[in-house]
Design an enzyme around this catalytic site. Sequence first.
Site, PDB file in Angstrom:
ATOM      1  N   TYR A   1     -36.553  86.814  10.764  1.00 40.66           N
ATOM      2  CA  TYR A   1     -37.697  85.976  10.400  1.00 40.66           C
ATOM      3  C   TYR A   1     -37.813  84.796  11.365  1.00 40.66           C
ATOM      4  O   TYR A   1     -38.871  84.519  11.930  1.00 40.66           O
ATOM      5  CB  TYR A   1     -37.490  85.499   8.956  1.00 40.66           C
ATOM      6  CG  TYR A   1     -38.391  84.385   8.510  1.00 40.66           C
ATOM      7  CD1 TYR A   1     -39.720  84.639   8.167  1.00 40.66           C
ATOM      8  CD2 TYR A   1     -37.920  83.079   8.399  1.00 40.66           C
ATOM      9  CE1 TYR A   1     -40.546  83.609   7.738  1.00 40.66           C
ATOM     10  CE2 TYR A   1     -38.738  82.051   7.975  1.00 40.66           C
ATOM     11  CZ  TYR A   1     -40.052  82.325   7.645  1.00 40.66           C
ATOM     12  OH  TYR A   1     -40.867  81.300   7.220  1.00 40.66           O
TER      13      TYR A   1
ATOM     14  N   ASN B   1     -39.004  73.149   3.637  1.00 43.44           N
ATOM     15  CA  ASN B   1     -38.850  73.328   2.192  1.00 43.44           C
ATOM     16  C   ASN B   1     -39.823  72.521   1.343  1.00 43.44           C
ATOM     17  O   ASN B   1     -39.426  71.579   0.650  1.00 43.44           O
ATOM     18  CB  ASN B   1     -37.399  73.051   1.783  1.00 43.44           C
ATOM     19  CG  ASN B   1     -36.471  74.146   2.294  1.00 43.44           C
ATOM     20  OD1 ASN B   1     -36.055  74.135   3.458  1.00 43.44           O
ATOM     21  ND2 ASN B   1     -36.161  75.110   1.460  1.00 43.44           N
TER      22      ASN B   1
ATOM     23  N   GLY C   1     -23.026  76.801  -2.953  1.00 40.57           N
ATOM     24  CA  GLY C   1     -24.114  75.798  -2.966  1.00 40.57           C
ATOM     25  C   GLY C   1     -23.840  74.585  -2.096  1.00 40.57           C
ATOM     26  O   GLY C   1     -24.390  73.501  -2.331  1.00 40.57           O
TER      27      GLY C   1
ATOM     28  N   ARG D   1     -30.601  71.169   1.903  1.00 40.93           N
ATOM     29  CA  ARG D   1     -32.008  71.254   2.268  1.00 40.93           C
ATOM     30  C   ARG D   1     -32.660  69.892   2.006  1.00 40.93           C
ATOM     31  O   ARG D   1     -32.193  69.126   1.164  1.00 40.93           O
ATOM     32  CB  ARG D   1     -32.746  72.291   1.398  1.00 40.93           C
ATOM     33  CG  ARG D   1     -32.262  73.730   1.529  1.00 40.93           C
ATOM     34  CD  ARG D   1     -32.630  74.335   2.867  1.00 40.93           C
ATOM     35  NE  ARG D   1     -32.334  75.760   2.951  1.00 40.93           N
ATOM     36  CZ  ARG D   1     -31.188  76.273   3.415  1.00 40.93           C
ATOM     37  NH1 ARG D   1     -30.209  75.472   3.840  1.00 40.93           N
ATOM     38  NH2 ARG D   1     -31.011  77.582   3.475  1.00 40.93           N
TER      39      ARG D   1
ATOM     40  N   ASP E   1     -27.072  76.011   7.315  1.00 38.52           N
ATOM     41  CA  ASP E   1     -26.155  75.161   6.552  1.00 38.52           C
ATOM     42  C   ASP E   1     -26.811  73.840   6.162  1.00 38.52           C
ATOM     43  O   ASP E   1     -26.583  73.289   5.091  1.00 38.52           O
ATOM     44  CB  ASP E   1     -24.883  74.884   7.364  1.00 38.52           C
ATOM     45  CG  ASP E   1     -25.208  74.266   8.716  1.00 38.52           C
ATOM     46  OD1 ASP E   1     -26.105  74.777   9.414  1.00 38.52           O
ATOM     47  OD2 ASP E   1     -24.581  73.245   9.073  1.00 38.52           O
TER      48      ASP E   1
HETATM   49  C1  UGA Z   1     -36.860  79.606   2.959  1.00 46.20           C
HETATM   50  C2  UGA Z   1     -37.573  80.245   4.149  1.00 46.20           C
HETATM   51  O1  UGA Z   1     -36.770  81.096   4.853  1.00 46.20           O
HETATM   52  C3  UGA Z   1     -38.155  79.231   5.090  1.00 46.20           C
HETATM   53  O2  UGA Z   1     -38.966  79.815   6.053  1.00 46.20           O
HETATM   54  C4  UGA Z   1     -38.985  78.269   4.380  1.00 46.20           C
HETATM   55  O3  UGA Z   1     -39.391  77.291   5.298  1.00 46.20           O
HETATM   56  C5  UGA Z   1     -38.209  77.652   3.279  1.00 46.20           C
HETATM   57  O4  UGA Z   1     -37.682  78.637   2.398  1.00 46.20           O
HETATM   58  C6  UGA Z   1     -39.096  76.749   2.502  1.00 46.20           C
HETATM   59  O5  UGA Z   1     -39.214  76.849   1.291  1.00 46.20           O
HETATM   60  O6  UGA Z   1     -39.717  75.934   3.163  1.00 46.20           O
HETATM   61  P1  UGA Z   1     -34.449  78.724   2.301  1.00 46.20           P
HETATM   62  O7  UGA Z   1     -34.426  77.251   2.179  1.00 46.20           O
HETATM   63  O8  UGA Z   1     -33.166  79.347   2.735  1.00 46.20           O
HETATM   64  O9  UGA Z   1     -35.603  79.114   3.338  1.00 46.20           O
HETATM   65  O10 UGA Z   1     -34.917  79.401   0.925  1.00 46.20           O
HETATM   66  P2  UGA Z   1     -34.361  79.509  -0.553  1.00 46.20           P
HETATM   67  O11 UGA Z   1     -34.488  80.937  -0.950  1.00 46.20           O
HETATM   68  O12 UGA Z   1     -35.067  78.535  -1.402  1.00 46.20           O
HETATM   69  O13 UGA Z   1     -32.810  79.171  -0.479  1.00 46.20           O
HETATM   70  C7  UGA Z   1     -32.291  77.879  -0.390  1.00 46.20           C
HETATM   71  C8  UGA Z   1     -30.781  77.954  -0.524  1.00 46.20           C
HETATM   72  O14 UGA Z   1     -30.459  78.245  -1.887  1.00 46.20           O
HETATM   73  C9  UGA Z   1     -30.120  79.045   0.307  1.00 46.20           C
HETATM   74  O15 UGA Z   1     -28.932  78.534   0.837  1.00 46.20           O
HETATM   75  C10 UGA Z   1     -29.792  80.149  -0.714  1.00 46.20           C
HETATM   76  O16 UGA Z   1     -28.666  80.898  -0.381  1.00 46.20           O
HETATM   77  C11 UGA Z   1     -29.552  79.336  -1.956  1.00 46.20           C
HETATM   78  N1  UGA Z   1     -29.804  80.007  -3.265  1.00 46.20           N
HETATM   79  C12 UGA Z   1     -30.932  80.717  -3.476  1.00 46.20           C
HETATM   80  C13 UGA Z   1     -28.888  79.831  -4.290  1.00 46.20           C
HETATM   81  O17 UGA Z   1     -27.829  79.190  -4.116  1.00 46.20           O
HETATM   82  N2  UGA Z   1     -29.159  80.383  -5.521  1.00 46.20           N
HETATM   83  C14 UGA Z   1     -30.285  81.084  -5.769  1.00 46.20           C
HETATM   84  O18 UGA Z   1     -30.463  81.532  -6.935  1.00 46.20           O
HETATM   85  C15 UGA Z   1     -31.209  81.257  -4.720  1.00 46.20           C
END
Ligand code: UGA
Length: 364
Positions: free
Chosen positions: A162, A191, A230, A234, A315
Amino acid sequence: MKILNLGAGGFIGSHLTHRLLNEGHTVTAVDLETEKVIDCLEHPNLVFFQQDIRKPGWDLDALVRESDLVMDLIAYANPGLYLRIPLEVFQLNFVENLKIAEACVRHGKRLIQFSTCEVYGRSAATLKNAHVADPEDPIHATFSEDTSEYILGPVSKHRWIYSCAKQLLERVLHAYGIEQGFNYTIIRPFNFIGPKIDFLLHEKEGIPRVFSFFMDALLNGTQMKLVNGGVQRRCYSYIDDAIECTYRIVENPGGVCNQQIFNIGSPANEVSIRQMAELMREIYAEKFRDPAVRLPEIVSVTGEEFYGQGYDDSDRRIPDISKAQKLLGWEPRWGIRDILETTMRYYVGEYRKNTASSVVAGNG
Ligand code: UGA
């Protein structure tokens, strides 16, 4: 202006559509879904095409030709999908988006392209041989549009497809800018969060982002799962702040956004995912709790257990927003607690409304 809004029915796209209409613009909207813009479908300045851009039935060239500005938000942007359907992620996020960009080049139209903070990848502190005096120093995870290096994982970690697809698209826009004077602006959201961000798990097939997983757990008393403990961090930005900045980019005062990339985010709102889970649980207990449902426990799972093979993660990522501050006079206003409480209030309201109506329908 006459604005072509591609992806107008998604989370960011729907908030943007409302703002553009409120500002008096004429909007041609394209999206697969209408649910998030249902309340403005009858607006006299909106024409909505419910359309999958990968399928025949629409005329991209004609729509671009008739517009003053094109905004492209079409993308798969949920990490679960990068793992499940990486090829489709590449096809949609690069191949299909490229067609849109090239139509803009052909017709000499300005394009605002939504990209992602994922292009930056991981922070330098995660590099195996990194010699950083203080790995906790935010400097190692603060990303600037025009100077930061990108650090991605190996090909076997297909989460990065992606990021790569988005990065390649950015590079192609830049090249069209250099060779053909193409006028684009790239936005890298960090985010965004707010009402309508994603669906709750029971509503649809698929994999939403973390907020919806946690919200669902709170509403149903199931576990809040922390991927890899966790510890990853972000910076969350409220959608109203994000749309305000986006709208200033639409206005483009004095052409300051021409051929520029902008981070949009709230550096002050950094939380670890564990802190976010705890904060959401605390807010829920304080403001929204249904005494009949127990508060969820917070547990840790591995990335592979949660997403499957090929998962990897950013990270930590903090936006350097000095460019938007300087060129657009923009400042994010919302703090993390208010963002979460307001977004949770929306989802609790929707959930209770739906539950009440299904009880009534069941009784009838
Ligand atoms: C995603 C997209 O990949 C980005 O392109 C986008 O910009 C971004 O969301 C956004 O919302 O702006 P990410 O932040 O990794 O990136 O998305 P999430 O699925 O919300 O995950 C955030 C973190 O929470 C990750 O580290 C994931 O592993 C974690 N997570 C997710 C949990 O610990 N528990 C869950 O139930 C779901």
